[in-house]
Write an enzyme that holds these catalytic residues in place. Structure first.
Site, PDB file in Angstrom:
ATOM      1  N   ASN A 149     -23.013 -46.621 -30.926  1.00 16.55           N
ATOM      2  CA  ASN A 149     -22.274 -47.879 -30.898  1.00 16.55           C
ATOM      3  C   ASN A 149     -22.305 -48.604 -32.240  1.00 16.55           C
ATOM      4  OD1 ASN A 149     -21.011 -49.003 -28.275  1.00 16.55           O
ATOM      5  ND2 ASN A 149     -22.754 -47.766 -27.604  1.00 16.55           N
ATOM      6  N   ALA A 171     -33.420 -52.373 -24.173  1.00 16.62           N
ATOM      7  CA  ALA A 171     -32.858 -53.132 -25.289  1.00 16.62           C
ATOM      8  C   ALA A 171     -33.931 -53.963 -25.988  1.00 16.62           C
ATOM      9  CB  ALA A 171     -31.740 -54.047 -24.781  1.00 16.62           C
ATOM     10  N   LYS A 204     -44.455 -45.164 -31.163  1.00 13.31           N
ATOM     11  CA  LYS A 204     -45.123 -43.910 -30.785  1.00 13.31           C
ATOM     12  C   LYS A 204     -44.168 -43.077 -29.948  1.00 13.31           C
ATOM     13  CE  LYS A 204     -49.789 -45.779 -30.878  1.00 13.31           C
ATOM     14  NZ  LYS A 204     -51.032 -45.995 -30.109  1.00 13.31           N
ATOM     15  N   HIS A 245     -44.532 -46.488 -45.823  1.00  9.64           N
ATOM     16  CA  HIS A 245     -45.206 -46.645 -47.108  1.00  9.64           C
ATOM     17  C   HIS A 245     -46.718 -46.606 -46.940  1.00  9.64           C
ATOM     18  CE1 HIS A 245     -41.197 -48.276 -47.896  1.00  9.64           C
ATOM     19  NE2 HIS A 245     -41.396 -47.901 -49.144  1.00  9.64           N
ATOM     20  N   ARG A 276     -43.602 -49.451 -24.396  1.00 10.49           N
ATOM     21  CA  ARG A 276     -44.564 -48.779 -23.505  1.00 10.49           C
ATOM     22  C   ARG A 276     -43.818 -48.229 -22.295  1.00 10.49           C
ATOM     23  NH1 ARG A 276     -49.472 -50.279 -25.404  1.00 10.49           N
ATOM     24  NH2 ARG A 276     -49.652 -52.317 -26.431  1.00 10.49           N
TER      25      ARG A 276
END
Length: 200
Positions: free
Chosen positions: A90, A161, A167, A120, A181
């Protein structure tokens, strides 16, 4: 039948909203640029206006995909961006693929999402490092999701959203929040061969 549907749609646009015809022409020109000149999008893929694909030699977008308006895809000189067939991206998404991004077929990514593969070394020299991002097939990613370097999202997962995915998310999960999560697991569809039931 598909050509007839396109022709019917075009007639309806001319009749109800002639100004939209100019936008459709611009979409056609943008699509032609990336399909025939840059050669980075597949057959049947549509590319919206103001969409930019940088380092297009390192980008491959499959067949029958939809890239809406104002998307920015940048593959680095050594990274790659690969998007599978029938994916939908989108408007206002930003993908920075210096460390490579792979998106599976039939995946949908909502507006305003950011995928970055650059991080970084904050402890020492602030040197940039690149880690790949992998998104499986039939994944649904909601609006304004941020996906950070090194993340893998498994097949058939849903990301809510506004989430920040730091992770990896295993397949068939719903994840949301900052950081994202897992809040729900989806059952795999029954296999008639192994469940002892006959297919109807």
């Amino acid at each position: 039948m598909y050509i007839l549907d396109k022709f019917t749609y075009l007639k309806r646009v001319i009749r109800t909203n002639p100004s939209e015809l100019l936008r459709l022409c611009r979409i056609g020109l943008t699509t032609a640029k990336y399909r025939y000149i840059k050669r980075c999008v597949g057959k049947g893929t549509i590319v919206g206006v103001r969409t930019e694909i940088i380092n297009s030699v390192n980008v491959h977008i499959g067949n029958d995909c939809l890239l809406q308006d104002a998307i920015y895809l940048r593959a680095g000189t050594e990274g790659r961006i690969t998007i599978g067939d029938r994916a939908a991206i989108n408007s206002f998404c930003r993908f920075f693929g210096h460390g490579s991004i792979a998106i599976g077929e039939d995946t949908q990514i909502g507006p305003g999402c950011l995928i970055t593969t650059t991080e970084h070394d904050y402890d020492h020299t602030l040197e940039a490092r690149f880690r790949p991002v992998s998104i499986g097939k039939r994944v649904w990613i909601g609006a304004n999701v941020t996906i950070l370097p090194g993340v893998e999202i498994g097949d058939f997962s849903v990301i809510g959203a506004g989430s920040v995915v730091m992770k990896s998310i295993r397949p068939r999960c719903m994840a949301l929040g900052v950081p994202a999560r897992v809040v729900k697991l989806f059952c795999e569809p029954a296999d008639p061969v192994h469940s002892g039931k006959e297919e109807v």
